[in-house]
Motif scaffolding. Structure first.
Motif, short mmCIF file in Angstrom:
data_model
loop_
_atom_site.label_atom_id
_atom_site.label_comp_id
_atom_site.label_asym_id
_atom_site.label_seq_id
_atom_site.Cartn_x
_atom_site.Cartn_y
_atom_site.Cartn_z
N GLU A 1 0.82 -1.22 0.00
CA GLU A 1 0.00 0.00 0.00
C GLU A 1 0.85 1.27 0.00
N GLN A 2 2.11 1.15 0.50
CA GLN A 2 3.02 2.30 0.48
C GLN A 2 3.82 2.40 -0.83
N GLY A 3 3.56 1.47 -1.74
CA GLY A 3 4.20 1.56 -3.05
C GLY A 3 5.37 0.62 -3.27
N GLN A 4 5.75 -0.18 -2.26
CA GLN A 4 6.80 -1.16 -2.47
C GLN A 4 6.27 -2.26 -3.40
N ARG A 5 7.06 -2.60 -4.41
CA ARG A 5 6.57 -3.56 -5.40
C ARG A 5 7.46 -4.80 -5.58
N PHE B 1 -2.52 -6.49 -6.38
CA PHE B 1 -1.37 -5.70 -6.85
C PHE B 1 -0.69 -6.46 -7.98
#
Length: 220
Positions: free
Chosen positions: A48-52, A73
């Protein structure tokens, strides 16, 4: 290890700081959040914080957790960072976007067969036993050139070299040696550095750092 208010921001900040010191760009570094042993609900906040980019070390554990996470995601990227058994090659090729533990000829053959079967090419890091430790996986330093040749002949894309330096010893010389080894063999990728030493690894050329404890806390 005491956790920061926002561990992801803290780790990214330290990587950026080390890049500045080393005159590198922060976007040269891929942060792999090592989510092994952590359940999906611990992984969700980072997504949710953008770590992929995430790392798992067991095929079955990843199969249990990631199909549902990827539904939410779909751009999440999954790296296999543990030692891979040859009989799990088919599942690994199916599930993972990158494999960090190519360390022996039998696995190379199994992965090549699995990639041909799936019609999918998965980039692999060749794991090097950089400290010449009998108990650790990784091919011998002297075997690296031959492994690169054989992998390319088999159609396996080589992402670079990977290492786990000996524990409780200053890691910098081992990171420097891996960097030289990669450069001598015309490779750019360097998967090296974990929670305790990723800053040193970034200074010495790492392109991929594998950080677990600093992001998730101690494993239960």
């Amino acid at each position: 290890m005491e956790m920061a208010d926002n561990p992801l921001d803290e780790v990214r900040g330290k990587i950026a700081k080390m890049c500045k010191i080393a005159r590198r760009e922060a976007d040269e570094i891929t942060l792999i959040a090592v989510s092994k042993t952590h359940p999906a609900q611990r992984i969700m906040p980072l997504l949710e914080q953008g770590q992929r980019v995430f790392g798992e070390n067991r095929v079955q554990e990843a199969l249990d957790k990631w199909p549902s996470l990827r539904e939410q995601f779909p751009d999440a990227e999954l790296h296999l960072i543990g030692q891979l058994q040859s009989n799990k090659a088919d599942d690994a090729v199916e599930l993972f976007d990158c494999i960090h533990g190519l360390d022996r000829m039998s696995l190379l053959k199994a992965l090549a067969k699995a990639m041909d079967k799936a019609d999918k090419r998965v980039p692999c890091f060749i794991q090097v036993n950089i400290g010449k430790e009998e108990q650790k996986g990784g091919c011998a330093i002297s075997d690296v050139p031959n492994m690169i040749v054989k992998a390319r002949e088999a159609g396996i894309p080589i992402a670079g070299l990977m290492c786990l330096p000996p524990a409780d010893i200053e890691p910098a010389p081992f990171f420097a040696l891996l960097h030289k080894l990669a450069r001598d063999n015309g490779l750019m990728g360097l998967s090296m550095g974990m929670s305790g030493d990723y800053e040193t690894a970034v200074q010495l050329g790492a392109t991929h750092v594998r950080v677990g404890t600093a992001l998730f806390g101690e494993r239960g």
